[in-house]
Structure formats: C-alpha cells, structure tokens
Write a protein that holds these residues in place. Structure first.
Motif, mmCIF file in Angstrom:
data_model
loop_
_atom_site.group_PDB
_atom_site.id
_atom_site.type_symbol
_atom_site.label_atom_id
_atom_site.label_comp_id
_atom_site.label_asym_id
_atom_site.label_seq_id
_atom_site.Cartn_x
_atom_site.Cartn_y
_atom_site.Cartn_z
ATOM 1 N N ARG A 1 1.088 -1.161 0.232
ATOM 2 C CA ARG A 1 -0.026 0.292 0.049
ATOM 3 C C ARG A 1 1.356 0.758 -0.037
ATOM 4 O O ARG A 1 0.860 2.474 -0.801
ATOM 5 C CB ARG A 1 -1.581 -0.315 0.693
ATOM 6 N N GLU A 2 2.073 1.506 0.462
ATOM 7 C CA GLU A 2 3.154 2.289 0.593
ATOM 8 C C GLU A 2 3.604 3.005 0.114
ATOM 9 O O GLU A 2 3.556 3.567 -1.250
ATOM 10 C CB GLU A 2 3.901 1.912 2.067
ATOM 11 N N ALA A 3 4.477 1.610 -1.038
ATOM 12 C CA ALA A 3 4.558 1.370 -2.456
ATOM 13 C C ALA A 3 3.572 2.458 -3.040
ATOM 14 O O ALA A 3 3.900 3.268 -4.120
ATOM 15 C CB ALA A 3 4.815 0.160 -3.292
ATOM 16 N N ALA B 1 9.358 -2.095 -10.670
ATOM 17 C CA ALA B 1 9.291 -1.925 -9.183
ATOM 18 C C ALA B 1 8.077 -2.668 -8.401
ATOM 19 O O ALA B 1 8.028 -3.504 -7.566
ATOM 20 C CB ALA B 1 9.393 -0.822 -8.455
ATOM 21 N N GLN B 2 6.948 -2.165 -8.950
ATOM 22 C CA GLN B 2 5.447 -2.847 -8.296
ATOM 23 C C GLN B 2 5.185 -4.234 -8.042
ATOM 24 O O GLN B 2 4.876 -5.132 -7.657
ATOM 25 C CB GLN B 2 4.462 -2.675 -9.129
ATOM 26 N N LYS B 3 6.438 -4.660 -9.207
ATOM 27 C CA LYS B 3 5.993 -5.847 -9.554
ATOM 28 C C LYS B 3 7.250 -6.516 -8.029
ATOM 29 O O LYS B 3 6.190 -8.409 -7.780
ATOM 30 C CB LYS B 3 6.115 -6.398 -10.732
ATOM 31 N N LYS B 4 7.871 -6.433 -8.385
ATOM 32 C CA LYS B 4 8.765 -6.904 -7.332
ATOM 33 C C LYS B 4 8.399 -6.837 -5.550
ATOM 34 O O LYS B 4 8.573 -7.967 -5.307
ATOM 35 C CB LYS B 4 9.857 -6.213 -7.649
ATOM 36 N N LEU B 5 7.439 -5.873 -5.899
ATOM 37 C CA LEU B 5 7.122 -5.777 -4.601
ATOM 38 C C LEU B 5 5.904 -6.700 -4.301
ATOM 39 O O LEU B 5 6.023 -7.601 -3.412
ATOM 40 C CB LEU B 5 6.579 -5.030 -4.371
ATOM 41 N N ILE C 1 3.748 5.278 -6.076
ATOM 42 C CA ILE C 1 4.300 5.475 -7.174
ATOM 43 C C ILE C 1 2.973 6.168 -7.705
ATOM 44 O O ILE C 1 3.261 7.522 -8.865
ATOM 45 C CB ILE C 1 3.729 3.793 -7.925
ATOM 46 N N HIS C 2 2.394 6.524 -6.587
ATOM 47 C CA HIS C 2 0.853 7.360 -7.900
ATOM 48 C C HIS C 2 1.403 9.065 -7.801
ATOM 49 O O HIS C 2 0.984 9.475 -8.233
ATOM 50 C CB HIS C 2 0.106 7.568 -6.809
ATOM 51 N N ASP C 3 2.482 9.256 -6.187
ATOM 52 C CA ASP C 3 2.782 10.744 -5.846
ATOM 53 C C ASP C 3 3.890 11.158 -6.766
ATOM 54 O O ASP C 3 3.729 11.865 -7.912
ATOM 55 C CB ASP C 3 3.628 10.153 -4.823
ATOM 56 N N LEU C 4 4.511 9.579 -7.870
ATOM 57 C CA LEU C 4 5.809 9.985 -8.317
ATOM 58 C C LEU C 4 5.133 9.980 -10.235
ATOM 59 O O LEU C 4 5.598 10.817 -10.795
ATOM 60 C CB LEU C 4 6.617 8.582 -8.852
ATOM 61 N N ARG C 5 4.133 9.303 -10.138
ATOM 62 C CA ARG C 5 2.897 9.675 -11.811
ATOM 63 C C ARG C 5 2.620 10.984 -11.582
ATOM 64 O O ARG C 5 2.582 11.742 -12.658
ATOM 65 C CB ARG C 5 2.055 8.827 -11.765
ATOM 66 N N LYS C 6 2.638 11.202 -10.264
ATOM 67 C CA LYS C 6 0.989 12.733 -9.843
ATOM 68 C C LYS C 6 2.324 13.447 -10.171
ATOM 69 O O LYS C 6 2.017 14.373 -10.982
ATOM 70 C CB LYS C 6 0.588 13.199 -8.938
ATOM 71 N N MET C 7 3.611 13.157 -10.119
ATOM 72 C CA MET C 7 5.074 14.501 -10.320
ATOM 73 C C MET C 7 5.214 14.634 -11.319
ATOM 74 O O MET C 7 4.990 15.591 -11.889
ATOM 75 C CB MET C 7 6.478 13.737 -9.622
ATOM 76 N N ARG C 8 5.090 13.656 -12.503
ATOM 77 C CA ARG C 8 6.040 13.088 -13.527
ATOM 78 C C ARG C 8 5.002 14.334 -14.251
ATOM 79 O O ARG C 8 5.337 14.739 -15.460
ATOM 80 C CB ARG C 8 5.806 12.126 -13.891
ATOM 81 N N HIS C 9 4.070 14.040 -14.043
ATOM 82 C CA HIS C 9 2.187 14.620 -15.052
ATOM 83 C C HIS C 9 2.536 16.386 -15.066
ATOM 84 O O HIS C 9 2.691 16.588 -15.244
ATOM 85 C CB HIS C 9 1.248 14.046 -14.457
ATOM 86 N N GLU C 10 2.624 16.923 -13.708
ATOM 87 C CA GLU C 10 3.410 17.910 -13.113
ATOM 88 C C GLU C 10 4.081 18.583 -13.536
ATOM 89 O O GLU C 10 3.795 19.425 -13.593
ATOM 90 C CB GLU C 10 2.176 18.180 -11.500
#
Length: 785
Positions: free
Chosen positions: A585-587, A613-617, A591-600
């Motif tokens: 959940r933390e990951a 990264a998500q698959k490995k988790l 990731i959601h924050d990173l995607r948001k940063m990329r868009h913003e």
C-alpha cells in the motif's frame, strides 16, 4: 437363609453397624428387617439402589433426610375419625415437607446425572401435599402449640383471656402492695394454683382475705388463697379457657379429618421415605468400610479382589484375593491353627450374605459375587465373642442337617472338618463328606489341619488346595491366603527358633516318613515360588503402568508440539502478509505520487520502471505452505519393508519401520516411542543403508540416531567421564532437547563427577535428578540450551 447361619457368620453385627447410619425410625425399621435374598433379580435391584445412593453421596456429600417421622399410626387413627394431637399433626407436616425437599433434590441431581433410575422411580411416587402441609403449619408452630391465627374465634378468646388475666393480676398486686400485706403475706408475689391466681397468706391471717384455699406449703405455715374479691374474675377467666380448649379441639379435629382424606398419599410418602432413608444408610455404611458394588451372577462364581472382613478394623485386616466356581468348585485350606483360616471362611460367607442383602462388599472394584439359593456354615469359631459348640458330635449334627438339603445352588463353609475325633478316622470322614457335597454341585470352602487331606486337592478334579502364609522369621501368621499351595507344618522350624536343640529336632525328623518330608519340602518350594512369582508380577505391572503413562504423556506432548508449531507458523505467515500488504500500500502510494509528479513537473520517470518496481513488491509476499493433510498428499506408491525410513504425516515426524502388525498397519519407532500407524499415514523417505565399518567415524548430522539415555553403571570414573563427553556431543548433533544419564546411586562419586562436568558444559541449560518414575537419584536429566 437360616437364622443360625446369619448368627454364625455375624450378619447381625453388620446390621448393627448399618443402624448407625439411618436418619429416621423409618430407615431403622427397614434396616432391622434386612435379610439376604436368593432371588437374582431382587438382589441386582438392591445393589443398583445402593450404588445410586453411593453415587449421590460421592458427588453431593449428603442428602436432606431430616424431619422424617413414622406417621403411619397417625394416619390410621385419622382415617377412623380420631383426633390427632398438635405434635402428631406437626410430624405429618414435617414429613410432607421432607418428602418435597427430597423429591426436588433428586430431580435436580437427575438433571446433572440422569443415571439414577431407582431413585427417580421412588421420588416419582411422591405426591406433593402442599395444601395440607400449609394448613397444618398455619395453625400449629414447630413446638406443637396451636397459633392464634388458627381461627378468628381462637384469636378473640385468647385476647379476652389476656385481658382477664391482666385484670386479675392488677387486683392481686394492689392487695400485696397494701400496708398490711407485708405482715399477713409470706411473700409479696402472685402465683397460680389449679389454674387460678392466688396469693401466699400466713396461716394466722387466713380469715382476713376470705375466699378459697387451693394449697398450702409443706410446713403448713403458708396457705395459697384465692381472695373472695377475685373469685368471680377467676371464674370468668376459667370459662374463657374452657372455650379456648374447645376451639383448639375443633381445629385439631378439622386438621385430622383433612389428614385422613390424604391417607393413601401419606402412606406412599412414608413408604418411599423409608426406602430412600434405607438406601442412603447402606451407602453411608459402604463409604465407612470402603466397600464397592459387586458384579452379581447366577453361575456360582466368586472372584473377590483384595477382600476384607467387614468387622475387622481396616488398619488391622489383611486383604486377600479369593476365587471360586470357575476352574474349581472346592477350596481346601490346610495348615496349623490361628493362621487365619476361619477369618477367610467367614469373609467369603459374610460377603455373600451382604451382597445378597443389597449391601456393597469390602473389596476392590471388579469383584464378582454369586447369588446362592442357600448358604450353610459349620464353624466352631473359638475366636468369636459368641460361644459355639466345637465337639465332634455338635459338628456332625450340623453336617447332617446340611447334607439333607444342600444342592448345586448352595455355598457350604466347613471349619475344621472332621475335627474332634481320631485323626485317621476324622480325615477319612472329611474326604467322604467333601466328595458328597462336591457331587451335589455345591460351592465349598473347607478348612482342616489333617495332613492326609493335602493330597485331596491333587487327586480330585475341581478341587484346589490353599493355605494361610506363616512367617518363620517372626513366628506369626501373615494371614495371606495362598491358593494352589497346601499348608505345611512349621513345628520343626518354630521349635528350632525357640531354642530346641538340633539333636532333638533331628531325632524328631527321623520319626517322620520320607514321603511326608518330601511333601513338606515340596510345599515349602511351592510357597517360595509363589511368593517370587507374585513379587515379579507386581514389579512387571508397575513397570508396564509407568511405561504406558510415559508413552501417553510423550504422545500428548508430541501432538501438542506440532499443533503449537503449526499455529505459530500460521501466525507468522499472517503477520508477514500484513507487513507486505502494508508495504505494498505504501509503495502504491509512492508510485502514485511519482506519476503525479511526472505529469505535473514532467519528471524523468519511465512507466516500465514503475511497473517493474510494483511487480517486485508483489512477489515479495510470503507464499502459504500447502496443507499437510495426508488425505490431500499424493505419495508415490511404495512397498514398505522393515527398516525403511518414513515420515509419519499426521505428526510430521521421521521414524523407522519395525514390523507389520496387520494388513494396513505398521509399528513405527519415532525416537524412543513405538506406535502403531496406518500405512496411508506413512510417506517413504529411504530404505536402510548397509553401513560399512570404517576406521574413523565421519561427521554426524541431525539424522544420526543417538539413544536418549546413557547408562554408566559399572564404568570406571575416568572412562565414564570420557563417555559422557562424547555422548553430549552426539546428542547435540542429533538436536535432542533433553537426555538422561544413568549413573546409579552407589557411593555418589560417579554421580558427583558427572554432574560437575555437566554444570560446566557450555551447551547444558539445566540438570536435575529424575522423578519417581524416571529413576530418582540414580539418573540425571540434562536439558540443552
């Protein structure tokens, strides 16, 4: 049963002890009339009743049996219109109340334990007469006094009576307080004579008050006078008292009539309470003598386990095993006098009478008793308090009576058969009598001191010899019955220990025939062999008992261990899943924050990197272990053979096959345990390897089989310590949690050395002596860290 037999076997004394445990006159009457029954069904019923009462006492401690009276005479008189006294009526009410309490007590107990059909059958007959009980108690108190509330008329009359009495006392007290009273009265008091109030007047002043003289003192100096002024008041008071008594009689007659209306129900209540009181009296007596319920049969079989004579104190009596009626129907007890033969005889007879009377017997659980049509006894017991005839003629009178009626349903007890006449003729007569009774099919126990009868048991089928043990060392009998071993004379041994010279004893031996000496030696050998066999049997039973207890304990511990292990594993996996889920959940949030940063902010974070990264988790989450249920396991078919190393699936434990005990069951060795396991619960691991002998031992792994105990008994000190050191290393390699070191007790030097070494060993967590079942101070239990 013959009254003479009951007296000889002292059954009446048993009844006297039984009477000490009754709670009412009803139970006493039942106990006094107790007699043995020869009806099998009735005996079984009596035993069931006693056993149920004993069960209630064992679980509840007691039963409310207070307040019970024999009201049958009262009920009969009430039926014919008689007036019952207040005391008799209160006894009726008390008995009704007691029946109600007992009924409720038994019904409440049956809700917890319904296996008391006899008691329930009794209490089901009780009809609760609450109305009659309340009517009596509302009119009469516990002391038998009729209450004012019994009727409005009685209340009014008693109020009038109290008022009149107060007025009379007031008038008389004014007289004794007058100025002349001190001179004319012997004492300034008001008293009563003939239900009338009077004052004590001196003889010389008798004419001053007038009235009626009711009494005078012993000296004649004081007269008890009812003054003329209160005669009328006393008359009025007496009239009220007469009316009061008439009203009381009316009330008692009314209550007596109500009692008569319920005569049938009251008679049933009385009978039921008598039965219940008697049942619990038998149960209390059983508890006192530590008796048990015998298993009854119709086959004439007696099997007493550690039987005791009920009239001998428990701390003094010797318990014996007595078996009769299975492999043999006659027991012939031979040996010298004062050895306990008669006590054995009376124990069997009295236990038989007690069992047939519904009493439990003083023996261990599992004892069996037969229901006989008749019990006969010819016992001249000089040790008994009662005087009994012991001459040859008196014995013959009894024996003749027995032979006239004895049959296959009889138990016959002969004491000193053939005694009181010429030994040779007496022995021959005893053999003839025994043969006659045996032919009739009766069960017989006979005692004799004739040596000629020692061979009787060996020459007759269905007859066994027995004797009572005698301790040569202490010159006293042990009172232990030895079945299968005839008695022997101890005259030579006793005389020798008492100081008679060897020369006299050797001369006496020369007068005894070689055959007699050979028989005595054979008997002595039999006695010694029997004692040794009994000792070894007892030791074997103890070892077997301890081994069974140990096996059950270890099996229980093993099951608990694997259950705990599975529980802990599941708990750990659950905790791990919770941690991973939280991390995922933390990951996801990161990731959601990173995607948001990329868009913003147009950050250089590639999408496939985020997916990797998500698959490995997700793959980091723990996988659940598959079920170990043997029914779900697919095992490869294998033909098992002794020595195979296997896995017991239900315990998840390795072991080795010992032998096949049935078509689908093997005996498996798991550590020190041997247990039977179904073949479907086994998983083959590997076949036994042929181990070649090598000069040097290789390193041992966890599968190396090391014994759980090391025996050092007989070893020298240095060699023993060397063996301990090597053994501890092997046990550690085998991952044993604890082991046992057997060093014995001896002088204590080896034990002290072993324990000193173990205390200083880095891998030893704790040491202690073995418990009682583990070897005591001769064994040290070692626990590893």
């Amino acid at each position: 049963m013959q009254e003479k037999v009951l007296k000889i076997l002292e059954f009446n004394k048993v009844k006297e002890h039984l009477l000490e445990h009754v709670s009412s006159s009803l139970g006493r009457a039942e106990a006094e009339s107790l007699l043995p029954s020869s009806d099998y069904d009735e005996v079984v019923q009596r035993q069931e009743e006693t056993d149920e009462a004993a069960k209630v006492l064992r679980l509840k401690g007691n039963i409310p049996l207070g307040g019970i009276f024999d009201i049958r005479p009262h009920v009969k008189r009430s039926v014919i219109g008689g007036m019952l006294s207040s005391q008799e009526l209160i006894q009726v009410a008390s008995t009704i109340h007691a029946s109600r309490k007992i009924k409720r007590f038994i019904e409440d107990f049956a809700e917890e334990d319904p296996t008391i059909p006899c008691l329930l059958a009794q209490t089901d007959q009780i009809i609760v007469l609450v109305e009659l009980e309340q009517n009596i108690k509302n009119a009469i108190d516990d002391n038998g006094e009729v209450l004012d509330s019994a009727s409005e008329t009685l209340r009014s009359l008693r109020n009038q009576q109290r008022t009149k009495e107060a007025r009379v006392r007031e008038r008389l007290e004014s007289m004794i307080r007058s100025s002349n009273a001190q001179k004319m009265l012997s004492d300034a008091i008001v008293t009563i004579r003939n239900d009338r109030f009077v004052i004590p007047v001196k003889q010389e002043y008798r004419g001053h008050y007038g009235g009626i003289i009711h009494d005078q003192s012993a000296s004649g100096q004081t007269l008890f006078i009812e003054p003329q002024t209160i005669v009328q008041l006393n008359n009025e008071l007496q009239t009220i008292r007469v009316k009061e008594q008439q009203e009381i009689e009316r009330i008692l007659i009314m209550l007596s009539a109500q009692t008569g209306e319920y005569s049938f129900e009251l008679e049933i209540i009385t009978e039921v309470l008598a039965n219940i009181d008697f049942m619990f009296a038998k149960a209390r007596y059983s508890r006192k003598i530590k008796a048990t319920k015998p298993i009854m049969n119709r086959d004439g079989r007696i099997s007493l386990v550690k039987a005791r004579h009920p009239l001998i104190p428990i701390d003094e009596v010797v318990a014996n095993d007595i078996i009769l009626g299975k492999d043999y129907s006659t027991i012939l007890i031979t040996g010298p006098n004062t050895g306990g033969k008669t006590v054995t005889l009376k124990t069997v007879g009295l236990c038989t009478l007690m069992a047939q009377a519904g009493l439990q017997i003083p023996a261990l659980d599992g004892s069996k008793m037969a229901v006989f049509g008749a019990v006969y006894a010819d016992i001249g017991d000089e040790q008994s308090i009662e005087q009994s005839l012991s001459t040859f003629s008196s014995h013959m009178v009894n024996i003749v009576e027995i032979l006239q009626t004895v049959d296959f349903e009889s138990l016959v007890l002969f004491d000193e058969l053939g005694a009181g006449t010429d030994p040779q003729e007496g022995a021959a007569l005893a053999i003839s009598i025994l043969d006659e009774v045996y032919k009739r099919g009766a069960r017989v126990i006979a005692t004799t001191h004739y040596p000629e009868l020692k061979a009787y048991g060996y020459n007759r089928e269905g007859v066994v010899n027995a004797s009572v043990e005698f301790d040569i060392e202490t010159l006293s009998p042990t009172y232990r019955l030895l079945i299968g071993v005839p008695g022997r004379s101890n005259a030579f041994e006793i005389s020798k220990r008492l100081g008679l010279s060897d020369r006299v004893i050797d001369m006496a031996r020369s007068y005894v025939s070689a055959d007699s000496q050979q028989v005595e030696n054979m008997i002595a050998s039999l006695e010694e062999s029997k004692r040794q066999a009994e000792k070894e049997l007892q030791e074997a039973n103890e070892l077997l008992k301890n081994a069974e207890m140990l096996q059950k304990d270890l099996q229980k511990q093993m099951i608990e261990y694997y259950e705990e292990k599975d529980t802990l594993h599941e708990k750990a996996a659950e905790e791990a899943r919770d941690i991973i889920e939280k991390a995922k959940r933390e990951a996801d949030r990161v990731i959601h924050d990173l995607r948001k940063m990329r868009h913003e902010k147009q950050a250089e974070v590639k999408e496939h990197e985020l997916i990797d990264a998500q698959k490995k988790l997700s793959e980091a989450a723990p996988k659940e272990k598959k079920s170990k249920n043997p029914a779900l396991r697919q095992t490869k078919k294998h033909v098992f053979a002794p020595g195979d190393e296997v896995k017991v699936l239900s315990f998840d434990q390795k072991g080795s096959l010992i032998e096949k005990v049935s078509a689908d069951t093997w005996q498996v060795q798991i550590g020190i345990l041997k247990m039977k396991v179904k073949e479907k619960d086994l998983e083959f691991i590997k076949a036994p390897k042929i181990v070649e002998t090598k000069p040097m031992a290789t390193v041992k792994g966890k599968d190396f089989h090391v014994s759980l105990e090391l025996d050092l008994r007989g070893e020298r000190y240095d060699n023993a310590l060397s063996r301990v050191e090597k053994y501890i290393d092997d046990a550690l390699l085998a991952s044993y949690p604890r082991v046992s070191v057997i060093h014995g007790k001896g002088t204590g030097a080896l034990r002290q050395g072993v324990q000193e070494y173990l205390r200083n060993h880095r891998a030893v967590k704790n040491i202690r002596f073995g418990d009682h079942g583990e070897g005591g101070n001769g064994v040290t239990i070692v626990e590893f860290k």
